[in-house]
Design a protein around this motif. Structure first.
Motif: not given
Length: 538
Positions: A99-105, A180-189, A191-193
């Motif tokens: 498990i990874v915990a990270w900050d959305s901001e 974690w991989i998708v959030y950081k390295l995946g192409a965003p939506r 709207d850029g999120k």
């Protein structure tokens, strides 16, 4: 549009699938091309990098999430090369439960990833009543254990100030390595999120997903004190999960995600009734039970096998683990110094016809399924003046095979006793060939071990020409998610899983020899009970 769900595009056109296999000790990427008949993927290039194992205290195992991202990005660039991004799709398979915990901001990790094998949450596990444990098992198919993600999240919420502060700010996010991989390295939506998702196979290891609804369960969330907004959205194992237009070399176009053992099972093309066993440090067996949720009476886990598309039905599985598989070979090499390298074990074992009366039960930390004896400790019994190193080496290989056989046989009994499963078996569209056990993992290259396994199970053992089935399974899922392959291309009747360049090991044992060997093993098992009082430091 090659993303039209209604039309599988059977054409190659330079298409590439890249599988990211993010494991406990390393990251591997393998690039595949579409086969000439457009019904399979063929490996063309691979890259692999290790990452640090961090041990802050005994029994604690952590990974640096940023280091993992760096390894993924570097391996991906190495194998993807100059391939046109629009012609490349990505499948991810990963170490489960970590498990990874990270900050959305800030998008930065709040703590090192807590690995699946970390045991720091033992005290948290002990808090739950028998009634609560039974409820979790019924709803999720999993027992409350240090292995699974919910207890690790609970520990972080109680012990990490950074995690606590992010929770108060409303910026806390949790996820397994795939998320974690998708959030950081995946192409965003558009709207850029960034995209915060996990697939059903990984979600099934959180202790928070209802195995029937395939959604986060409110009662489980309340029990562990986890808020739904901290968790990724659950998706299928084969669908587009990232943005439409990747931008930049490291923005991944992800269309398939599977936990490692599920990816391995898909790589073997397991159909209902089929089983596979992965021979690594431990051994992981999985049996596809089709669309039936089969409950075990023998401590075998009930889990999701996969869900190959947003509109597809989920298939389920039984899963069992052997704690000490190839690890007992390492023990003979490193602790006992009986051999100089792992290959020597097979060479020695081949020089004798049998174990010379020796049985080795490597219950170093107890016995797992189907015995569940925490008080067991390892034994080597049956020693005489006749016994030599080769007999002990053979007994070690037999130990791996007998432990695996017990798990696989427990699965067979669970399925036979499940009335719904028996009824479905009569009308299943994709029945597997239960006569064969598919195998992979580093120790599966050991021909002597595979022959011993065939003899003990009295069943054919099928070892594929390419034992990298985990990455292969992720690639197949991604191809389905991109609509370059159909589910029928992988699991339909035209793809029988015994028609390739596999090596098949058939049983050469008589029933009398099998019975004698099993009796010897069972006798030694009993001798492991209660030895913890002599072995463990007080």
């Amino acid at each position: 549009d090659d993303n039209d769900d209604s039309n599988v595009q059977h054409t190659t056109n330079g298409r590439r699938v890249v599988a990211i296999d993010q494991g406990t000790t390393s990251t591997r990427c393998i690039a595949y091309r579409m086969s000439d008949d457009c019904c399979d993927v063929i490996p063309v290039k691979s890259a692999q990098l290790t990452h640090e194992q961090i041990h802050p205290k005994p029994g604690w195992v952590e990974h640096d999430p940023e280091e993992i991202l760096e390894r993924v990005a570097n391996c991906y660039e190495d194998v993807a090369g100059e391939t046109e991004q629009s012609l490349t799709t990505v499948g991810i398979t990963n170490q489960r439960e970590t498990i990874v915990a990270w900050d959305s901001e800030t998008q930065k990790p709040l703590h090192n990833a807590i690995a699946w094998c970390d045991v720091r949450t033992a005290e948290i596990v002990s808090r739950f009543s028998e009634k609560e444990k039974q409820l979790v098992l019924e709803k999720t198919g999993m027992p409350i254990s240090t292995y699974f993600s919910a207890t690790k999240m609970r520990w972080l919420l109680e012990n990490s100030k950074d995690v606590q502060q992010a929770a108060e700010r409303g910026t806390l996010l949790f996820g397994t390595i795939d998320s974690w991989i998708v959030y950081k390295l995946g192409a965003p939506r558009r709207d850029g999120k960034c995209i915060h998702i996990t697939d059903v196979t990984n979600a099934s290891r959180y202790l928070l997903m209802n195995i029937k609804t395939l959604e986060w369960d409110d009662e489980m969330l309340d029990l562990f004190g986890i808020k739904k907004e901290w968790l990724p959205r659950i998706v299928s194992s084969a669908e587009r999960v990232t943005g439409i237009e990747p931008s930049g070399v490291q923005k991944l176009h992800v269309t398939g995600i599977l936990g490692d053992q599920h990816a391995s099972s898909l790589g073997h093309r397991l159909r209902e009734g089929d089983s596979k066993n992965t021979y690594g440090t431990g051994c992981f067996a999985m049996r596809n039970t089709g669309k039936t949720i089969t409950r075990s009476k023998r401590g075998i886990l009930t889990t999701v096998c996969w869900k190959l598309g947003e509109k597809e039905e989920a298939e389920y599985a039984l899963e069992g683990a052997v704690a000490v598989g190839g690890e007992c070979i390492r023990w003979l090499r490193d602790e006992m110094e009986l051999v100089k390298d792992a290959d020597e074990v097979e060479k020695c074992a081949k020089t004798v016809k049998n174990n010379g009366g020796v049985t080795f039960v490597p219950a170093f930390g107890g016995l797992f399924a189907p015995h569940w004896r925490d008080d067991s400790r390892g034994v080597i019994v049956g020693l005489t003046r006749y016994v030599k190193k080769a007999h002990i080496c053979r007994a070690a290989l037999e130990a791996i095979a007998y432990q695996s056989a017990e798990v696989l046989e427990a699965m067979d009994l669970d399925c036979e006793e499940n009335i719904i499963s028996r009824k479905r078996k009569e009308s299943s569209e994709r029945d597997g060939n239960g006569k064969f056990l598919s195998v992979d993992g580093g120790a599966s290259v050991n021909d002597t071990l595979m022959q011993i396994q065939a003899d003990i199970l009295n069943k054919g053992i099928r070892r594929p020409a390419n034992i990298e089935t985990t990455a292969y399974g992720a690639a197949l899922a991604a191809a389905v998610g991109r609509n370059w392959l159909s589910v029928d291309d992988i699991l339909g009747d035209r793809k029988l899983n015994v028609e390739d360049e596999s090596k098949l090991f058939e049983s050469k044992c008589t029933k009398e020899e099998q019975a004698k060997g099993r009796s010897q093993w069972d006798d030694a098992l009993v001798r492991t009970y209660g030895l913890d009082k002599y072995c463990d430091e007080k």
